[in-house]
Design a protein around this motif. Structure first.
Motif, PDB file in Angstrom:
ATOM      1  N   TYR A   1      -8.838  -1.403   1.015  1.00 46.43           N
ATOM      2  CA  TYR A   1      -7.702  -0.648   1.004  1.00 46.43           C
ATOM      3  C   TYR A   1      -6.655  -0.898   0.024  1.00 46.43           C
ATOM      4  CZ  TYR A   1      -9.471  -1.102   5.778  1.00 46.43           C
ATOM      5  OH  TYR A   1     -10.321  -1.249   6.990  1.00 46.43           O
ATOM      6  N   LYS A   2      -7.325  -1.786  -1.102  1.00 42.56           N
ATOM      7  CA  LYS A   2      -6.338  -1.808  -2.359  1.00 42.56           C
ATOM      8  C   LYS A   2      -5.540  -0.776  -2.796  1.00 42.56           C
ATOM      9  CE  LYS A   2      -8.697  -5.725  -4.159  1.00 42.56           C
ATOM     10  NZ  LYS A   2      -9.527  -6.222  -5.214  1.00 42.56           N
ATOM     11  N   GLU A   3      -6.429   0.378  -3.266  1.00 40.11           N
ATOM     12  CA  GLU A   3      -5.724   1.629  -3.676  1.00 40.11           C
ATOM     13  C   GLU A   3      -4.729   2.184  -2.863  1.00 40.11           C
ATOM     14  OE1 GLU A   3      -7.395   5.461  -6.122  1.00 40.11           O
ATOM     15  OE2 GLU A   3      -8.501   4.914  -4.430  1.00 40.11           O
ATOM     16  N   GLU A   4      -5.017   2.449  -1.588  1.00 45.86           N
ATOM     17  CA  GLU A   4      -3.991   3.204  -0.573  1.00 45.86           C
ATOM     18  C   GLU A   4      -2.745   2.311  -0.504  1.00 45.86           C
ATOM     19  OE1 GLU A   4      -6.086   4.674   2.654  1.00 45.86           O
ATOM     20  OE2 GLU A   4      -6.375   2.627   3.534  1.00 45.86           O
ATOM     21  N   SER A   5      -3.135   0.979  -0.546  1.00 47.76           N
ATOM     22  CA  SER A   5      -1.649   0.233  -0.191  1.00 47.76           C
ATOM     23  C   SER A   5      -0.718   0.244  -1.496  1.00 47.76           C
ATOM     24  CB  SER A   5      -2.104  -1.399   0.099  1.00 47.76           C
ATOM     25  OG  SER A   5      -2.659  -1.986  -1.031  1.00 47.76           O
ATOM     26  N   ILE A   6      -1.543   0.079  -2.575  1.00 47.60           N
ATOM     27  CA  ILE A   6      -0.420   0.343  -4.034  1.00 47.60           C
ATOM     28  C   ILE A   6       0.140   1.826  -3.958  1.00 47.60           C
ATOM     29  CG2 ILE A   6      -0.578   0.790  -6.487  1.00 47.60           C
ATOM     30  CD1 ILE A   6      -2.886  -1.491  -6.535  1.00 47.60           C
ATOM     31  N   LEU A   7      -0.563   2.968  -3.458  1.00 48.65           N
ATOM     32  CA  LEU A   7      -0.111   4.132  -3.656  1.00 48.65           C
ATOM     33  C   LEU A   7       1.122   4.173  -2.695  1.00 48.65           C
ATOM     34  CD1 LEU A   7      -3.347   6.283  -3.888  1.00 48.65           C
ATOM     35  CD2 LEU A   7      -1.318   6.072  -5.546  1.00 48.65           C
ATOM     36  N   TRP A   8       0.982   3.582  -1.439  1.00 48.99           N
ATOM     37  CA  TRP A   8       1.890   3.350  -0.593  1.00 48.99           C
ATOM     38  C   TRP A   8       3.241   2.984  -0.788  1.00 48.99           C
ATOM     39  CZ3 TRP A   8       4.258   5.908   3.259  1.00 48.99           C
ATOM     40  CH2 TRP A   8       5.033   5.192   4.193  1.00 48.99           C
ATOM     41  N   LEU A   9       2.914   1.845  -1.579  1.00 49.68           N
ATOM     42  CA  LEU A   9       4.271   1.104  -2.330  1.00 49.68           C
ATOM     43  C   LEU A   9       4.909   1.897  -3.198  1.00 49.68           C
ATOM     44  CD1 LEU A   9       5.945  -1.630  -2.681  1.00 49.68           C
ATOM     45  CD2 LEU A   9       4.204  -2.226  -4.328  1.00 49.68           C
TER      46      LEU A   9
ATOM     47  N   GLN B   1       2.983   8.519   6.839  1.00 50.32           N
ATOM     48  CA  GLN B   1       4.267   8.934   7.598  1.00 50.32           C
ATOM     49  C   GLN B   1       3.925   9.585   8.886  1.00 50.32           C
ATOM     50  OE1 GLN B   1       6.389  10.750   3.901  1.00 50.32           O
ATOM     51  NE2 GLN B   1       7.929  10.743   5.495  1.00 50.32           N
ATOM     52  N   GLU B   2       2.745  10.314   8.912  1.00 48.52           N
ATOM     53  CA  GLU B   2       2.419  11.039  10.140  1.00 48.52           C
ATOM     54  C   GLU B   2       1.732  10.379  11.339  1.00 48.52           C
ATOM     55  OE1 GLU B   2       2.491  14.837  12.375  1.00 48.52           O
ATOM     56  OE2 GLU B   2       3.647  13.977  10.906  1.00 48.52           O
ATOM     57  N   VAL B   3       0.847   9.359  10.570  1.00 51.47           N
ATOM     58  CA  VAL B   3      -0.152   8.620  11.540  1.00 51.47           C
ATOM     59  C   VAL B   3       0.381   7.086  12.117  1.00 51.47           C
ATOM     60  CG1 VAL B   3      -2.516   7.849  11.930  1.00 51.47           C
ATOM     61  CG2 VAL B   3      -1.867  10.332  10.846  1.00 51.47           C
ATOM     62  N   GLY B   4       1.056   6.666  10.820  1.00 49.77           N
ATOM     63  CA  GLY B   4       1.648   5.356  10.901  1.00 49.77           C
ATOM     64  C   GLY B   4       0.643   4.106  10.121  1.00 49.77           C
ATOM     65  N   ILE B   5      -0.575   4.355   9.902  1.00 52.68           N
ATOM     66  CA  ILE B   5      -1.548   3.661   9.110  1.00 52.68           C
ATOM     67  C   ILE B   5      -1.827   4.652   7.726  1.00 52.68           C
ATOM     68  CG2 ILE B   5      -1.851   1.920  10.659  1.00 52.68           C
ATOM     69  CD1 ILE B   5      -4.544   3.178  11.035  1.00 52.68           C
ATOM     70  N   ALA B   6      -2.574   3.788   6.667  1.00 47.63           N
ATOM     71  CA  ALA B   6      -3.041   4.743   5.672  1.00 47.63           C
ATOM     72  C   ALA B   6      -4.491   5.291   6.145  1.00 47.63           C
ATOM     73  CB  ALA B   6      -3.172   3.828   4.405  1.00 47.63           C
ATOM     74  N   PRO B   7      -5.053   6.197   5.296  1.00 47.65           N
ATOM     75  CA  PRO B   7      -6.157   6.912   5.789  1.00 47.65           C
ATOM     76  C   PRO B   7      -7.534   6.229   5.873  1.00 47.65           C
ATOM     77  CG  PRO B   7      -5.376   8.057   3.935  1.00 47.65           C
ATOM     78  CD  PRO B   7      -4.248   6.900   4.314  1.00 47.65           C
ATOM     79  N   VAL B   8      -7.730   5.350   4.888  1.00 53.15           N
ATOM     80  CA  VAL B   8      -8.941   4.590   4.745  1.00 53.15           C
ATOM     81  C   VAL B   8      -9.040   3.665   6.052  1.00 53.15           C
ATOM     82  CG1 VAL B   8     -10.456   3.162   3.792  1.00 53.15           C
ATOM     83  CG2 VAL B   8      -9.443   5.015   2.526  1.00 53.15           C
TER      84      VAL B   8
ATOM     85  N   GLN C   1     -10.790   2.453  11.812  1.00 49.93           N
ATOM     86  CA  GLN C   1     -10.469   2.545  13.391  1.00 49.93           C
ATOM     87  C   GLN C   1     -11.364   3.340  13.983  1.00 49.93           C
ATOM     88  OE1 GLN C   1      -8.306  -0.040  14.701  1.00 49.93           O
ATOM     89  NE2 GLN C   1      -8.472  -0.537  12.386  1.00 49.93           N
ATOM     90  N   LEU C   2     -11.663   4.633  13.439  1.00 50.14           N
ATOM     91  CA  LEU C   2     -12.512   5.368  13.976  1.00 50.14           C
ATOM     92  C   LEU C   2     -14.198   5.138  14.015  1.00 50.14           C
ATOM     93  CD1 LEU C   2     -11.108   8.900  12.563  1.00 50.14           C
ATOM     94  CD2 LEU C   2     -10.645   8.009  14.587  1.00 50.14           C
ATOM     95  N   ARG C   3     -14.387   4.530  13.017  1.00 53.07           N
ATOM     96  CA  ARG C   3     -15.744   3.824  13.175  1.00 53.07           C
ATOM     97  C   ARG C   3     -15.766   2.758  14.104  1.00 53.07           C
ATOM     98  NH1 ARG C   3     -16.904   2.252   7.170  1.00 53.07           N
ATOM     99  NH2 ARG C   3     -19.189   1.788   7.913  1.00 53.07           N
ATOM    100  N   LEU C   4     -14.644   1.802  14.222  1.00 52.37           N
ATOM    101  CA  LEU C   4     -14.820   0.816  15.360  1.00 52.37           C
ATOM    102  C   LEU C   4     -14.863   1.295  16.636  1.00 52.37           C
ATOM    103  CD1 LEU C   4     -12.179  -1.856  13.655  1.00 52.37           C
ATOM    104  CD2 LEU C   4     -14.787  -2.057  13.769  1.00 52.37           C
TER     105      LEU C   4
END
Length: 266
Positions: free
Chosen positions: A135-143, A199-206, A211-214
């Motif tokens: 999740y590194k890349e999407e956490s940096i993009l979100w920041l 913004q729409e879902v509450g967590i990042a896509p990856v 969560q869907l896989r779990l």
């Protein structure tokens, strides 16, 4: 008087550290990077742009590249997360996504800020950057999204893009999903995709895809499929990763969850 770094990570685009400081100070100095910090504990006093700020716990400090700054830490001790971000990284994101229209570094609002969204984004970025997390890349993009842009409402078209992405994720539960490919499939840049999805879902896509896989893993185990086979079918090639990820959500290992289902049915 002391200052110590409890943890330190150096990546291609970011350096991050967790720092403890007691009754000490940084004299006036500067850095070539953007410096974004989250104060976890104590009171820091800073000086930047010829202004003094008091920074209590829960606040964020922001410095642009080459800003002259200084800090004073209280006698009770200050604990904070500090991120040093490559200015070329932020400039590229800003230019690629038409946030700035000139070849220069974006100027962020400097000083002490009370911004819970940026505060949480710093914590998340630190947590993922120092681990082997996917999740590194999407956490940096979100920041970067929290720093570069105000919260904008998600438009109908972009909401449709998020829904399309979720449907695509549901069709790809047998392995990791690629952020670039997913964003491209719905016609958005990675930056805008992460921003509107979060913004729409509450967590990042990856993270959402995991969560869907779990959810599918739990369904398969309830249907009597052995955890080792579930792991293989869903593309978890690292057993410890599967066990630890499952346990974080269910508070038990896949094997224990499987045994609990057997007991329920007996």
């Amino acid at each position: 008087m002391s200052i110590g770094i409890e943890d330190f990570y150096v990546g291609e685009d970011i350096e991050c550290s967790r720092v403890c400081a007691i009754s000490t100070s940084y004299p006036k100095h500067t850095h070539e990077e953007y410096i974004i910090s989250a104060n976890l504990k104590g009171i820091e006093r800073i000086w930047v742009d010829n202004k003094d700020y008091v920074v209590p716990a829960g606040y964020v400090t922001v410095y642009n590249p080459m800003a002259i700054q200084s800090s004073q830490f209280c006698s009770d001790g200050v604990e904070f997360i500090s991120l040093h971000i490559n200015p070329e990284t932020i400039k590229k994101v800003a230019i690629d996504n038409n946030i700035v229209h000139r070849d220069s570094y974006p100027l962020l609002q400097q000083g002490a800020l009370k911004n819970e969204q940026i505060f949480r984004a710093i914590q998340e970025c630190y947590s993922t950057a120092r681990s082997s997390s996917e999740y590194k890349e999407e956490s940096i993009l979100w920041l970067l999204a929290t720093l570069l842009e105000e919260d904008k409402p998600v438009t109908g078209r972009k909401r449709h893009s998020v829904n399309m992405a979720i449907n695509n994720m549901k069709d790809c539960l047998d392995g990791k999903i690629d952020l670039s490919s997913l964003a491209s499939s719905v016609g958005l840049s990675k930056y805008h995709f992460v921003r509107v999805f979060r913004q729409e879902v509450g967590i990042a896509p990856v993270q959402y895809h995991m969560q869907l896989r779990l959810i599918e893993a739990r369904r398969m185990i309830r249907d009597g499929i052995k955890p080792i086979d579930v792991m293989a079918d869903l593309g978890f090639y690292d057993q410890s990763h599967f066990i630890n990820t499952f346990r974080k959500v269910m508070a038990m290992t896949p094997d224990l969850y499987s045994r609990s289902q057997e007991i329920k049915l007996s």
